[in-house]
Design an enzyme around this catalytic site. Structure first.
Site, short mmCIF file in Angstrom:
data_model
loop_
_atom_site.label_atom_id
_atom_site.label_comp_id
_atom_site.label_asym_id
_atom_site.label_seq_id
_atom_site.Cartn_x
_atom_site.Cartn_y
_atom_site.Cartn_z
N LYS A 178 41.22 49.63 45.33
CA LYS A 178 41.80 48.55 46.15
C LYS A 178 42.24 47.47 45.16
O LYS A 178 41.43 46.67 44.69
CB LYS A 178 40.73 48.03 47.11
CG LYS A 178 41.25 47.36 48.37
CD LYS A 178 42.12 46.15 48.14
CE LYS A 178 41.32 44.90 47.80
NZ LYS A 178 42.22 43.74 47.45
N GLU A 253 32.18 43.26 36.54
CA GLU A 253 32.74 42.49 35.42
C GLU A 253 33.21 41.18 36.04
O GLU A 253 34.17 41.17 36.81
CB GLU A 253 33.87 43.28 34.77
CG GLU A 253 34.14 42.86 33.34
CD GLU A 253 35.19 41.79 33.21
OE1 GLU A 253 34.81 40.60 33.16
OE2 GLU A 253 36.38 42.12 33.19
N CYS A 287 39.35 36.58 31.74
CA CYS A 287 37.89 36.35 31.87
C CYS A 287 37.31 35.82 30.57
O CYS A 287 36.37 35.04 30.58
CB CYS A 287 37.16 37.63 32.21
SG CYS A 287 37.90 38.54 33.54
N GLU A 388 34.60 28.36 35.90
CA GLU A 388 35.76 29.13 35.48
C GLU A 388 36.98 28.65 36.25
O GLU A 388 37.00 28.66 37.49
CB GLU A 388 35.51 30.61 35.77
CG GLU A 388 36.64 31.48 35.26
CD GLU A 388 36.35 32.97 35.43
OE1 GLU A 388 36.01 33.39 36.55
OE2 GLU A 388 36.49 33.70 34.43
P1 ADP Z 1 40.20 35.65 43.30
O1 ADP Z 1 39.47 34.62 44.09
O2 ADP Z 1 40.64 35.12 42.00
O3 ADP Z 1 41.29 36.37 44.03
P2 ADP Z 1 38.20 37.63 43.78
O4 ADP Z 1 37.03 37.95 42.95
O5 ADP Z 1 37.94 37.04 45.12
O6 ADP Z 1 39.12 36.73 42.88
O7 ADP Z 1 39.10 38.92 43.99
C1 ADP Z 1 39.08 40.05 43.16
C2 ADP Z 1 39.22 41.29 44.02
O8 ADP Z 1 38.17 41.29 44.98
C3 ADP Z 1 40.52 41.36 44.82
O9 ADP Z 1 40.96 42.71 44.85
C4 ADP Z 1 40.09 40.92 46.20
O10 ADP Z 1 40.90 41.44 47.25
C5 ADP Z 1 38.69 41.52 46.27
N1 ADP Z 1 37.81 40.87 47.26
C6 ADP Z 1 37.73 39.56 47.56
N2 ADP Z 1 36.81 39.34 48.54
C7 ADP Z 1 36.29 40.54 48.86
C8 ADP Z 1 35.31 41.00 49.81
N3 ADP Z 1 34.67 40.16 50.63
N4 ADP Z 1 35.03 42.32 49.85
C9 ADP Z 1 35.65 43.18 49.02
N5 ADP Z 1 36.59 42.84 48.13
C10 ADP Z 1 36.91 41.53 48.03
#
Ligand code: ADP
Length: 492
Positions: A178, A253, A287, A388
């Site tokens: 995903k 990570e 990161c 961050e």
């Molecule tokens: P950012 O806030 O910078 O977008 P995230 O860590 O939230 O960073 O996002 C990284 C990945 O995690 C993306 O692919 C996002 O769609 C996914 N993601 C965010 N929230 C969820 C969640 N509740 N469950 C599963 N995947 C998530």
């Protein structure tokens, strides 16, 4: 027809293009221009179910039946096909993420190198024979989990994708990915190329959509025993509680707040350029970006003077131009987040030395560009020291001696990487020992190699990516016990 119009759908499942039904759509936006590149249908539970079922079919009937070397050959063919399509993949990433085109090429090349390394590792992930007793044969079998679920962020779309997919496949798993909703495009093309290279359909499935929908469905899926995630610490932590009651294995990570420590006895020419590169490269959306510059106070003023002069020469602009060094911030919301940190730092009393404002380069007037920003007189209590930002914002702190430098470097909840500049051998090795981070760079920055482990201490993560250590991430270890004499009961 341009390369995005050629896509036959928004998801790639079981070797076919798929268009989702029912969840609505989202836009993939070019952050350098603000224009919509493609409207995608949002994947959800139905698409994740289909992808997981396809990956298990593929695992049971095809992928697990191949010899390890045969899997390696297929991965190698995929890598070579990617190399033939390097320009196309780099262009997709630049359009989708705002990354300068030459950085996108570099990222794609790193991804290909990663795939080739892991292609070569498939038949070298060996078990052990353990001398437990004279009349017992004990050995270990390394076995894949089956289907791995991967969730990736937007900062390095192709590299992040391959950093998950290459080791997971090399260890004998199939995978459902995903990608981040901000950058959904290159993963689709990479998965299509996998099938063209001869990987069985379903080895690599891609479902695009939002984290809370497609991502959540993948994490909670009862038939996905292993999750590998790269993203923010908050989301990573959330995921470990979002398995709907199932125990799963996680590789995480997460965030970082790298200290870049410069001692007075270092090569200042190199350290000045590195201080800018490590923080502003990829618009600060890395990161391991060296976002905290710790300067020995005897050289701090002269160092900053030289740094400011150098930063003025950096080219911020159209990511498609060959000489652009700093491109666009990935999205409007990320831009706002960075602007919020800049405003907060001013309020907290940090001294703005340069940047801090939006830019509108020629031809990209509607894009999200932020000038490289440097704050001096930052203190450990300030948000820009601790959190961050994921933007081109550098915090400068001065230190008096070695002990204070180590203390400041370690004084955040993160522990991904640390950089140190010194020509003193003892100081360098002592710093490596005392840094509480998974990576330490001495007199260099951002060195990565697929053979070398990459992973965070503290709140920066769990487990490692890259290196032969990945056998512990993407495989389970079975212990087999063979009695070589007649078994005798302890009760007799
Ligand atoms: P950012 O806030 O910078 O977008 P995230 O860590 O939230 O960073 O996002 C990284 C990945 O995690 C993306 O692919 C996002 O769609 C996914 N993601 C965010 N929230 C969820 C969640 N509740 N469950 C599963 N995947 C998530």
């Amino acid at each position: 027809m341009n390369l995005i119009d050629k896509f036959g759908g928004d998801h790639f499942i079981d070797g076919e293009w798929v268009t989702a039904r029912g969840n609505g759509t989202f836009d993939s936006v070019n952050p350098a221009t603000g224009e919509t590149l493609r409207q995608l249908t949002r994947g959800g539970r139905a698409e994740i179910d289909a992808a997981v079922a396809s990956s298990w079919r593929c695992f049971d009937n095809e992928w697990s039946r191949l010899g390890a070397g045969e899997r390696g050959e297929l991965l190698y063919r995929w890598a070579n096909l990617m190399a033939e399509h390097l320009e196309e993949i780099a262009l997709l990433d630049t359009l989708d993420s705002g990354k300068p085109i030459r950085d996108s090429r570099g990222s794609a090349q790193r991804g290909i190198k990663m795939l080739k390394f892991f292609a070569g590792l498939t038949d070298k992930l060996l078990g052990r024979q353990i001398p437990v007793a004279e009349n017992l044969l004990n050995y270990t079998l390394h076995e894949p989990y089956g289907v791995v679920g991967a969730i990736t962020p937007w900062n390095y779309p192709t590299t992040n994708f391959l950093t998950k997919v290459a080791p997971a496949l090399a260890c004998g798993n199939t995978i459902v990915v995903k990608p981040a909703e901000q950058t959904p495009l290159s993963a689709l093309r990479l998965a299509e190329l996998a099938v063209e290279a001869g990987l069985p359909k379903g080895t690599v499935n891609v479902v695009n959509g939002f984290g809370q929908e497609a991502g959540q469905a993948l994490v909670a899926h009862p038939d996905v025993p292993k999750i590998t995630f790269t993203g923010s610490t908050a989301t990573g932590l959330h995921l470990t509680h979002a398995t709907e009651g199932r125990v799963k294995s996680f590789t995480l990570e997460l965030g970082g707040k790298t200290a870049n420590v410069v001692f007075a006895d270092s090569d200042l020419d190199a350290a000045v350029k590195a201080a800018a590169y490590t923080c502003f490269m990829n618009q600060g959306q890395t990161c391991t970006a060296g976002t905290r510059l710790l300067l020995e106070d005897t050289i701090a003023d002269v160092f900053l003077e030289r740094l400011l002069a150098y930063v003025k020469t950096l080219k911020v602009g159209d990511p498609l131009k060959e000489d652009t060094q700093i491109g666009a911030i990935v999205s409007a919301s990320q831009f706002e987040r960075i602007a919020g940190f800049v405003a907060g730092a001013k309020q907290e009393g940090a001294v703005l030395l340069c940047g801090g404002e939006p830019l509108a380069p020629a031809g990209c007037e509607r894009g999200y560009f932020m000038a490289p920003t440097i704050f001096d007189r930052v203190t450990p209590g300030m948000k820009i020291f601790q959190q961050e930002i994921f933007g081109p914002v550098l915090s400068v702190v001065r230190f008096r001696d070695f002990g204070e430098a180590v203390d400041l470097a370690n004084r955040t909840e993160y522990g991904l990487a640390t950089t140190v500049w010194t020509h003193n051998l003892q100081k360098a090795h002592r710093f490596v020992q005392q840094a509480k981070s998974g990576i330490v760079w001495v007199n260099t920055v951002h060195m990565l190699h697929p053979a070398s482990p990459y992973g965070g201490y503290k709140q920066s993560g769990l487990g490692t990516e890259m290196g032969v250590e990945i056998a512990h991430e993407y495989m389970r270890h079975k212990s087999a016990w063979i009695q070589l004499d007649t078994w005798k009961s302890p009760w007799q």
